[in-house]
Design a protein around this motif. Structure first.
Motif, PDB file in Angstrom:
ATOM      1  N   LEU A  92      18.517   5.975   9.517  1.00 51.02           N
ATOM      2  CA  LEU A  92      17.583   4.972   9.009  1.00 51.02           C
ATOM      3  C   LEU A  92      17.771   4.866   7.502  1.00 51.02           C
ATOM      4  N   PRO A  93      18.048   3.662   6.990  1.00 48.81           N
ATOM      5  CA  PRO A  93      18.249   3.513   5.545  1.00 48.81           C
ATOM      6  C   PRO A  93      16.982   3.872   4.765  1.00 48.81           C
ATOM      7  N   LEU A  94      17.184   4.497   3.629  1.00 51.25           N
ATOM      8  CA  LEU A  94      16.072   4.872   2.758  1.00 51.25           C
ATOM      9  C   LEU A  94      15.267   3.648   2.337  1.00 51.25           C
ATOM     10  N   SER A  95      15.956   2.516   2.201  1.00 54.56           N
ATOM     11  CA  SER A  95      15.290   1.277   1.789  1.00 54.56           C
ATOM     12  C   SER A  95      14.318   0.760   2.854  1.00 54.56           C
ATOM     13  N   ILE A  96      14.426   1.264   4.057  1.00 54.15           N
ATOM     14  CA  ILE A  96      13.475   0.922   5.121  1.00 54.15           C
ATOM     15  C   ILE A  96      12.492   2.076   5.328  1.00 54.15           C
ATOM     16  N   ALA A  97      12.997   3.309   5.280  1.00 52.95           N
ATOM     17  CA  ALA A  97      12.162   4.486   5.551  1.00 52.95           C
ATOM     18  C   ALA A  97      11.015   4.610   4.553  1.00 52.95           C
ATOM     19  N   ILE A  98      11.305   4.460   3.273  1.00 48.73           N
ATOM     20  CA  ILE A  98      10.254   4.646   2.261  1.00 48.73           C
ATOM     21  C   ILE A  98       9.156   3.587   2.374  1.00 48.73           C
ATOM     22  N   PRO A  99       9.475   2.294   2.498  1.00 51.29           N
ATOM     23  CA  PRO A  99       8.372   1.335   2.657  1.00 51.29           C
ATOM     24  C   PRO A  99       7.527   1.588   3.909  1.00 51.29           C
ATOM     25  N   LEU A 100       8.172   1.994   5.011  1.00 48.25           N
ATOM     26  CA  LEU A 100       7.398   2.307   6.218  1.00 48.25           C
ATOM     27  C   LEU A 100       6.499   3.519   5.980  1.00 48.25           C
ATOM     28  N   LEU A 101       7.046   4.526   5.354  1.00 47.36           N
ATOM     29  CA  LEU A 101       6.283   5.743   5.069  1.00 47.36           C
ATOM     30  C   LEU A 101       5.131   5.455   4.114  1.00 47.36           C
ATOM     31  N   VAL A 102       5.412   4.756   3.043  1.00 50.34           N
ATOM     32  CA  VAL A 102       4.375   4.453   2.051  1.00 50.34           C
ATOM     33  C   VAL A 102       3.294   3.554   2.645  1.00 50.34           C
ATOM     34  N   GLY A 103       3.696   2.568   3.429  1.00 47.83           N
ATOM     35  CA  GLY A 103       2.711   1.700   4.073  1.00 47.83           C
ATOM     36  C   GLY A 103       1.809   2.471   5.021  1.00 47.83           C
ATOM     37  N   GLY A 104       2.423   3.337   5.815  1.00 46.20           N
ATOM     38  CA  GLY A 104       1.637   4.154   6.744  1.00 46.20           C
ATOM     39  C   GLY A 104       0.721   5.116   6.014  1.00 46.20           C
ATOM     40  N   LEU A 105       1.223   5.712   4.929  1.00 46.15           N
ATOM     41  CA  LEU A 105       0.388   6.610   4.130  1.00 46.15           C
ATOM     42  C   LEU A 105      -0.777   5.852   3.493  1.00 46.15           C
ATOM     43  N   GLY A 106      -0.512   4.616   3.079  1.00 42.52           N
ATOM     44  CA  GLY A 106      -1.580   3.799   2.490  1.00 42.52           C
ATOM     45  C   GLY A 106      -2.708   3.553   3.471  1.00 42.52           C
ATOM     46  N   VAL A 107      -2.349   3.181   4.692  1.00 42.90           N
ATOM     47  CA  VAL A 107      -3.366   2.938   5.723  1.00 42.90           C
ATOM     48  C   VAL A 107      -4.106   4.234   6.053  1.00 42.90           C
ATOM     49  N   ALA A 108      -3.352   5.325   6.237  1.00 44.24           N
ATOM     50  CA  ALA A 108      -3.976   6.616   6.549  1.00 44.24           C
ATOM     51  C   ALA A 108      -4.882   7.076   5.407  1.00 44.24           C
ATOM     52  N   GLY A 109      -4.464   6.834   4.166  1.00 46.27           N
ATOM     53  CA  GLY A 109      -5.278   7.220   3.013  1.00 46.27           C
ATOM     54  C   GLY A 109      -6.583   6.467   2.943  1.00 46.27           C
TER      55      GLY A 109
END
Length: 125
Positions: A92-109
């Motif tokens: 999985l490219p980092l350019s996709i992984a980080i936005p998915l991770l950050v978006g999910g962390l934002g919602v969870a936060g």
């Protein structure tokens, strides 16, 4: 330092860390990579504690509930890091992984802040 400066430093640190995780995720197993990552984090924390003690700062001893919460956070973070490294190792490219991770962390936060800690959705006090 204000909170914005601290957030910007955190972003730079996590961004660099994610790039390094992407680099080593294809070279070692996710578990070995995570162990090495945690070793680096532990060494850094130990140095900071020692410097703090040497310069005369106080390092309070936390109560058992705080210690248990910190250990649980470490267990959960370690499991998440292993899964994240495994995901990057699969290509999985980092350019996709980080936005998915950050978006999910934002919602969870937001959910944790409002539902668990009863925080408002405003930075204004």
């Amino acid at each position: 330092m204000n909170w914005l400066s601290l957030i910007l430093i955190s972003i730079a640190g996590f961004g660099t860390s994610n790039a390094l995780v992407r680099y080593f995720s294809t070279r070692v197993s996710p578990i070995v990579g995570t162990v090495l990552l945690i070793a680096g984090m532990s060494l850094t924390a130990l140095v900071i504690i020692l410097v703090n003690v040497i310069i005369g700062g106080k390092t309070p001893i936390p109560d058992r509930y705080t210690i248990a919460a910190a250990i649980l956070a470490g267990v959960i973070s370690t499991a998440a890091q292993i899964v994240y490294s495994s995901t990057l190792a699969k290509g999985l490219p980092l350019s996709i992984a980080i936005p998915l991770l950050v978006g999910g962390l934002g919602v969870a936060g937001v959910i944790a802040g409002v539902a668990v800690f009863h925080e408002s959705l405003s930075i204004m006090k």
